[in-house]
Each structure stands twice: as C-alpha cells, then as structure tokens.
Design a protein around this motif. Sequence first.
Motif, mmCIF file in Angstrom:
data_model
loop_
_atom_site.group_PDB
_atom_site.id
_atom_site.type_symbol
_atom_site.label_atom_id
_atom_site.label_comp_id
_atom_site.label_asym_id
_atom_site.label_seq_id
_atom_site.Cartn_x
_atom_site.Cartn_y
_atom_site.Cartn_z
ATOM 1 N N ILE A 125 0.870 -1.167 0.000
ATOM 2 C CA ILE A 125 0.000 0.000 0.000
ATOM 3 C C ILE A 125 0.913 1.225 0.000
ATOM 4 N N PRO A 126 0.933 1.968 -1.096
ATOM 5 C CA PRO A 126 1.818 3.124 -1.131
ATOM 6 C C PRO A 126 1.379 4.192 -0.148
ATOM 7 N N ALA A 127 2.369 4.874 0.398
ATOM 8 C CA ALA A 127 2.069 5.956 1.335
ATOM 9 C C ALA A 127 1.447 7.116 0.582
ATOM 10 N N PRO A 128 0.594 7.854 1.243
ATOM 11 C CA PRO A 128 -0.024 8.999 0.567
ATOM 12 C C PRO A 128 1.053 10.017 0.192
ATOM 13 N N PRO A 129 0.898 10.634 -0.964
ATOM 14 C CA PRO A 129 1.928 11.586 -1.390
ATOM 15 C C PRO A 129 2.015 12.769 -0.456
ATOM 16 N N THR A 130 3.232 13.164 -0.186
ATOM 17 C CA THR A 130 3.453 14.322 0.702
ATOM 18 C C THR A 130 3.716 15.541 -0.161
ATOM 19 N N ASP A 131 3.213 16.628 0.289
ATOM 20 C CA ASP A 131 3.371 17.881 -0.444
ATOM 21 C C ASP A 131 4.726 18.482 -0.111
ATOM 22 N N THR A 132 5.650 18.496 -1.084
ATOM 23 C CA THR A 132 7.001 19.023 -0.825
ATOM 24 C C THR A 132 7.087 20.529 -1.075
ATOM 25 N N THR A 133 6.071 21.052 -1.713
ATOM 26 C CA THR A 133 6.113 22.494 -1.994
ATOM 27 C C THR A 133 5.390 23.247 -0.892
ATOM 28 N N ALA A 134 5.932 23.167 0.304
ATOM 29 C CA ALA A 134 5.324 23.885 1.440
ATOM 30 C C ALA A 134 5.692 25.359 1.340
#
Length: 200
Positions: free
Chosen positions: A190-199
């Motif tokens: 189960i892939p981890a939910p994508p994290t937003d790197t453009t904070a």
Amino acid sequence: MEGTESTTRERSTAKDGNKAADQEVLMSSKPLHRFVQREPRDVGIAILIFGCAEVMMGFTLSGERDAFTSFGIYTSFWQGTLFLVCGSLSIYTELRPSKKMVTVCLSMYVVSLLGIIVSLVYRIRIFSYLRYLTFYRRESLSLQRLHQICAIEALLFTCSLFVAGLLIFLCVIARLALKSTRTQIIVRHIPAPPTDTTAT
C-alpha cells in the motif's frame, strides 16, 4: 493545526489499511475459513455429550459380572475418551484455527473412526451372545436383566453409529481444508499517501 489534522488522517488511513490487510490475510486462507464456517464447535459439543454418555454407561456395565458385555475390553472407557478428545479438539480448532490444529483433529478423527469400527464389531458379537442367553440359557441371569443389558448395548451401538457419521463429516471438511491450504503469503504493498514538498 493543519499539520496535526493531516497526521491524524494519515494514522486513521493507516489503521483502516491494516484492518483491510488483516481481513485479506484472513480470507486468503479460505479453506481454513470454510472449515470454521461448518461450525466444528457445535459438532464437537455433540461428540462431547456422546463421550460423556459412553463413559457413564461404562460404569453401569462395569458392575455386570455374569454377562458378556462391552466392558470386557473396556470399550466404553477408551471410546468415550476418544470422543471427549475429538470434541475438545473441534471446539478449540474453531476458536483458534490453524493448519496444524486441523491436522491434529483429522488424525484424531481417523483414530476414533477405527475405534468405532472395533467397538461395533465387538458389540455385534455381544448381541449374538445375549440373544443366545435369552433363548437357551436363562439360569445365569434373569430375563429382565438381560433385556436391560441388551438395551444399554443397543443404545451405545446407535450412539457410535451417529458419532461415526459426525466424524466422517468432520474428516471430509478437515481433509478439504488441508488439501487446498498451501503455504501462501500474500504481500500487498500500500503506497504511502503523497506528501506535499512544496510547502510555503
């Protein structure tokens, strides 16, 4: 604040994913699931009751010294013990199903069926002997006592036939469960939910 909300959502999603994965692992061993679906615990309780009755009738027959009964080879005691063991194993296996426990149950079912065959053959000999006593030799026992012994032996004979049917049913479903169950490991990524790197 937003960071804590997203972390809480991720944790709840992970928990739901773990529950779904656990459910899939449980359903992946479907033959064992089918074995449990046939409710061996209820059948085991019935076999336990017959085992208790067999042992109790054994004590009744043990006091009979003048007639040829199944107490001659202690049939009621060892057969009742086999029934008690089979019933207990069936109950335990439904509560905690595993391939090892189903294998142990199947072996005990087969041993009990062999014991039932021995006891049935022995009791058929007893019936022929009691019939001989009833018609030709009445001086050793009263006719009423002979009829009582014959009724007890007939009851135990019928119970053994009924338990044999239950054990054959359990043997079939246990064998089907072991035949289809092979060591299978299902790995689901189960892939981890994508994290937003453009904070910002």
